[in-house]
Design a protein around this motif. Structure first.
Motif: not given
Length: 97
Positions: A59-86
């Motif tokens: 994950v190079g950047a994350c624009k979801r500042a309202d996520c618990v894993h986001n600090t200064d528009l950077e993701c700090h989760a250990p890893a992420i999962v991407v899946g289909e949504s619609g």
């Protein structure tokens, strides 16, 4: 001196319609988020295949500042999962603060 942070890896992506998905995400880095959702901005629905050839995406950047894993528009989760949504690819690790 600039300190490098470790970028979270894309643990899995189940969006088979994405040009970067070859048994996992093969983009070098992805961007997550828009102003209204946690979608994968790197998602590209095309017959053309892209990526590095190995499922090593981060994950190079994350624009979801309202996520618990986001600090200064950077993701700090250990890893992420991407899946289909619609008809989109979403970060399923997104968790609203």
């Amino acid at each position: 001196m600039t300190q490098m942070i470790e970028m979270p890896r894309v643990q899995s992506c189940t969006v088979s319609a994405c040009s970067y998905n070859h048994n996992g995400c093969t983009a070098y880095a992805i961007t997550i988020g828009s102003s209204t959702s946690a979608e994968c901005d790197t998602f590209y629905d095309s017959l053309e295949k892209g990526g590095q050839g190995k499922a090593l995406a981060q994950v190079g950047a994350c624009k979801r500042a309202d996520c618990v894993h986001n600090t200064d528009l950077e993701c700090h989760a250990p890893a992420i999962v991407v899946g289909e949504s619609g008809d989109k690819a979403d970060c399923l690790t997104y968790d609203k603060k």
